[in-house]
Design a protein around this motif. Structure first.
Motif, PDB file in Angstrom:
ATOM      1  N   PRO A 393      79.546  44.380 -18.895  1.00 39.85           N
ATOM      2  CA  PRO A 393      80.818  43.821 -18.424  1.00 39.85           C
ATOM      3  C   PRO A 393      81.889  44.871 -18.127  1.00 39.85           C
ATOM      4  O   PRO A 393      82.603  44.766 -17.130  1.00 39.85           O
ATOM      5  CB  PRO A 393      81.240  42.915 -19.582  1.00 39.85           C
ATOM      6  N   SER A 394      81.991  45.895 -18.977  1.00 40.84           N
ATOM      7  CA  SER A 394      83.013  46.919 -18.750  1.00 40.84           C
ATOM      8  C   SER A 394      82.759  47.687 -17.454  1.00 40.84           C
ATOM      9  O   SER A 394      83.697  48.047 -16.728  1.00 40.84           O
ATOM     10  CB  SER A 394      83.049  47.897 -19.929  1.00 40.84           C
ATOM     11  N   LEU A 395      81.475  47.916 -17.140  1.00 39.60           N
ATOM     12  CA  LEU A 395      81.141  48.615 -15.901  1.00 39.60           C
ATOM     13  C   LEU A 395      81.339  47.705 -14.692  1.00 39.60           C
ATOM     14  O   LEU A 395      81.770  48.169 -13.621  1.00 39.60           O
ATOM     15  CB  LEU A 395      79.698  49.118 -15.947  1.00 39.60           C
ATOM     16  N   THR A 396      81.043  46.434 -14.843  1.00 40.06           N
ATOM     17  CA  THR A 396      81.254  45.488 -13.740  1.00 40.06           C
ATOM     18  C   THR A 396      82.732  45.390 -13.398  1.00 40.06           C
ATOM     19  O   THR A 396      83.110  45.373 -12.213  1.00 40.06           O
ATOM     20  CB  THR A 396      80.716  44.097 -14.113  1.00 40.06           C
ATOM     21  N   ILE A 397      83.577  45.322 -14.433  1.00 38.89           N
ATOM     22  CA  ILE A 397      85.025  45.288 -14.196  1.00 38.89           C
ATOM     23  C   ILE A 397      85.469  46.552 -13.469  1.00 38.89           C
ATOM     24  O   ILE A 397      86.318  46.513 -12.580  1.00 38.89           O
ATOM     25  CB  ILE A 397      85.776  45.127 -15.538  1.00 38.89           C
ATOM     26  N   SER A 398      84.877  47.677 -13.838  1.00 42.93           N
ATOM     27  CA  SER A 398      85.263  48.956 -13.240  1.00 42.93           C
ATOM     28  C   SER A 398      84.952  49.019 -11.753  1.00 42.93           C
ATOM     29  O   SER A 398      85.634  49.738 -11.004  1.00 42.93           O
ATOM     30  CB  SER A 398      84.561  50.115 -13.965  1.00 42.93           C
ATOM     31  N   VAL A 399      83.927  48.280 -11.302  1.00 45.21           N
ATOM     32  CA  VAL A 399      83.537  48.346  -9.887  1.00 45.21           C
ATOM     33  C   VAL A 399      84.052  47.151  -9.085  1.00 45.21           C
ATOM     34  O   VAL A 399      83.735  47.029  -7.894  1.00 45.21           O
ATOM     35  CB  VAL A 399      82.005  48.454  -9.729  1.00 45.21           C
ATOM     36  N   LEU A 400      84.839  46.267  -9.694  1.00 56.79           N
ATOM     37  CA  LEU A 400      85.348  45.090  -8.984  1.00 56.79           C
ATOM     38  C   LEU A 400      86.076  45.450  -7.684  1.00 56.79           C
ATOM     39  O   LEU A 400      85.792  44.874  -6.631  1.00 56.79           O
ATOM     40  CB  LEU A 400      86.274  44.275  -9.896  1.00 56.79           C
ATOM     41  N   PRO A 401      87.033  46.398  -7.706  1.00 57.15           N
ATOM     42  CA  PRO A 401      87.779  46.686  -6.474  1.00 57.15           C
ATOM     43  C   PRO A 401      87.091  47.725  -5.596  1.00 57.15           C
ATOM     44  O   PRO A 401      87.725  48.644  -5.074  1.00 57.15           O
ATOM     45  CB  PRO A 401      89.117  47.203  -7.001  1.00 57.15           C
ATOM     46  N   ARG A 402      85.786  47.596  -5.388  1.00 55.54           N
ATOM     47  CA  ARG A 402      85.003  48.600  -4.667  1.00 55.54           C
ATOM     48  C   ARG A 402      85.422  48.735  -3.199  1.00 55.54           C
ATOM     49  O   ARG A 402      85.239  49.792  -2.596  1.00 55.54           O
ATOM     50  CB  ARG A 402      83.514  48.242  -4.740  1.00 55.54           C
TER      51      ARG A 402
END
Length: 510
Positions: A393-402
């Motif tokens: 989840p923490s990595l998914t949040i990090s790539v949200l604004p790709r």
């Protein structure tokens, strides 16, 4: 006796006593004079036009050619005056750039401090952009001359930002080895899948939306306002930055704390290596840029410099990369200096949108509908894909604004807890690189022929880097790229600032 002297001009012949002769007429000048004039021309190697040759003594067998050194002295005087004028214009131009860019940077800094003091999480630069755009629109209605004057005043700063824009994205890519060192290889592959698959999906959604709306509204295309282009890099810049690199590298090696701290001491040569990589990459042929994009050259150049210094100083590459991007305002590195311009990039959007205001108004339906739908799709599809492939989840949040430009992507992830901002910036840059290399091929395969659809699809999926790549070969799509590039970041920031949207994304991520 008439005297002979060399002249700078020969254009006609005057023989007053032979006006009725069939050999000496204005339409049929004597061949002997033509030959003699040509000899004079060859002898003195004069490239200027020639003055008349006159035989002022009709009984003389010699020609008198009027010669004056005045044209030479005038030319010399004009040359000196021109050199002085050019020098003065250069000084004034530099001062103009410093003042205009300084105002934008000061505005960005003041807004950041004000928002931090007020505990406001909304991106301060975005608020500043809205303010500038509103002021320009109001002035355009009440005092158009003043609005145009403001645009002209800030033009040097805007060209500077446009010219060096890719450099402001580089720091996150340079320190990528640090950002991913704790990420498992399996998670890295999942992130790569999200980047490539998400980019392609966002490109298709934005393009098809634009085409569908275009078919409904049927708005006729009109020429856009011309976009100014920054000047190319000169050999002087290359040699100057090379000199800075060599001198500062040697200074840092022999005196590690020459400028107070290791980060400050390493700053000049790490900054110079980044700039040199960009200049080198920008000069590569278009075919080579598909493999070595200027941003990739920047990152490689800075990493090689960090590796070389770490090897020679026996400190290793990771500490040097830590000096490159410290994220400490009192002890900045080269990356901190470059990323300090990201806020000014957002503020510059106001001027770009104002310049294309007629285009925005005319094609508002296509632009706003496509950007809003593609932005929402990008955020939610990234969350779904992360959940689907089992990414943390923490990595998914990090790539949200790709698909959002770095400056605003970092502001967006700051609204979420536990995000890795370094990974966010790196993912955004890599997404842009993917778009820059493959956007035209995919646009053709998807049969997006409309410049509005091509521009919006590119900017909505690959932000600034994709925009630069497409506009270099398709300038007619540049205005739509620039508008969509700005609006994607704006709407992405607004959506993520809404608690309901933010909570729904977190619920999907898990």
């Amino acid at each position: 006796m008439a005297t002979l002297s060399a002249v700078p001009r020969i254009s006609s012949f005057s023989l007053p006593n032979h006006t009725n002769s069939r050999f000496f007429t204005p339409k049929n000048p004597p061949k002997i004079l033509n030959i003699y004039a040509q000899k004079l021309h060859n002898k003195y190697n004069v490239n200027k036009s020639w003055s008349p040759i006159s035989v002022i003594d009709t009984n003389s067998k010699f020609l008198q050619v009027d010669h004056s050194t005045r044209p030479v002295s005038v030319k010399s005087s004009n040359s000196d005056a021109s050199a002085t004028s050019n020098g003065l214009q250069s000084v004034v131009g530099v001062l103009h750039l410093v003042v205009s860019l300084g105002i934008i940077l000061a505005m960005d800094k003041y807004l950041k401090q004000a928002f931090v003091a007020a505990a406001i999480k909304f991106p301060s630069a975005l608020f500043g952009m809205f303010c500038i755009f509103s002021v320009l629109v109001i002035l355009d209605v009440t005092s158009p001359g003043l609005a145009n004057g403001l645009m002209e005043f800030f033009e040097p700063a805007l060209l500077f930002i446009q010219r060096w824009l890719p450099l402001f994205y580089v720091p996150s890519l340079v320190v990528l080895p640090i950002a991913v060192q704790d990420i498992p290889a399996a998670s890295g592959l999942k992130i790569a899948f999200i980047i490539v698959g998400g980019w392609l999906a966002s490109l298709a959604v934005a393009g098809y939306t634009a085409i569908s709306v275009r078919k409904m509204v049927k708005t006729e295309m009109i020429p856009a306002e011309p976009m100014s282009k920054p000047s190319p890099f000169s050999p002087v810049e290359l040699w100057a930055w090379s000199g800075i690199f060599v001198a500062s590298f040697a200074g840092a090696y022999f005196y590690p704390t020459l400028l107070g701290t290791p980060a400050r001491t390493c700053l000049p040569f790490l900054l110079a290596s980044t700039v040199l990589g960009y200049i080198f990459g920008s000069g590569l042929p278009s075919g080579a840029k598909k493999v070595l994009h200027p941003i990739v050259c920047c990152a490689l150049s800075a990493d090689l410099a960090a590796y070389a210094f770490g090897y020679l100083s026996k400190s290793g590459i990771y500490p040097i990369l830590g000096h490159y991007l410290t994220k400490v305002s009192s002890n900045p590195g080269a990356g901190d200096i470059l990323m300090g311009f990201l806020g000014s990039v957002i503020l510059s959007f106001a001027f770009s949108m104002f310049k294309q205001r007629k285009l925005v108004k005319r094609h508002a339906a296509e632009i706003f509908t496509s950007v809003i739908i593609s932005t929402l799709f990008s955020l939610y599809s990234t969350a779904f894909m992360g959940r689907l492939v089992g990414l943390e989840p923490s990595l998914t949040i990090s790539v949200l604004p790709r698909c959002i430009t770095v400056a605003l992507a970092l502001s967006i992830v700051s609204l979420f807890e536990g995000a890795n901002s370094s990974l966010t910036a790196a993912v955004v840059v890599v997404t842009g690189l993917v778009g820059a290399n493959f956007v035209q091929v995919m646009l053709d395969k998807l049969q997006f022929d409309d410049p509005i659809a091509r521009g919006i699809a590119t900017a909505s999926s690959a932000h600034g880097l994709g925009t630069a790549a497409l506009s270099a070969k398709e300038p007619e799509a540049l205005p739509f790229c620039a508008i969509a590039y700005a609006l994607t970041g704006i709407f992405g920031s607004i959506f993520c600032s809404i608690p309901v949207v933010r909570q729904s994304l977190l619920a999907i991520v898990g």
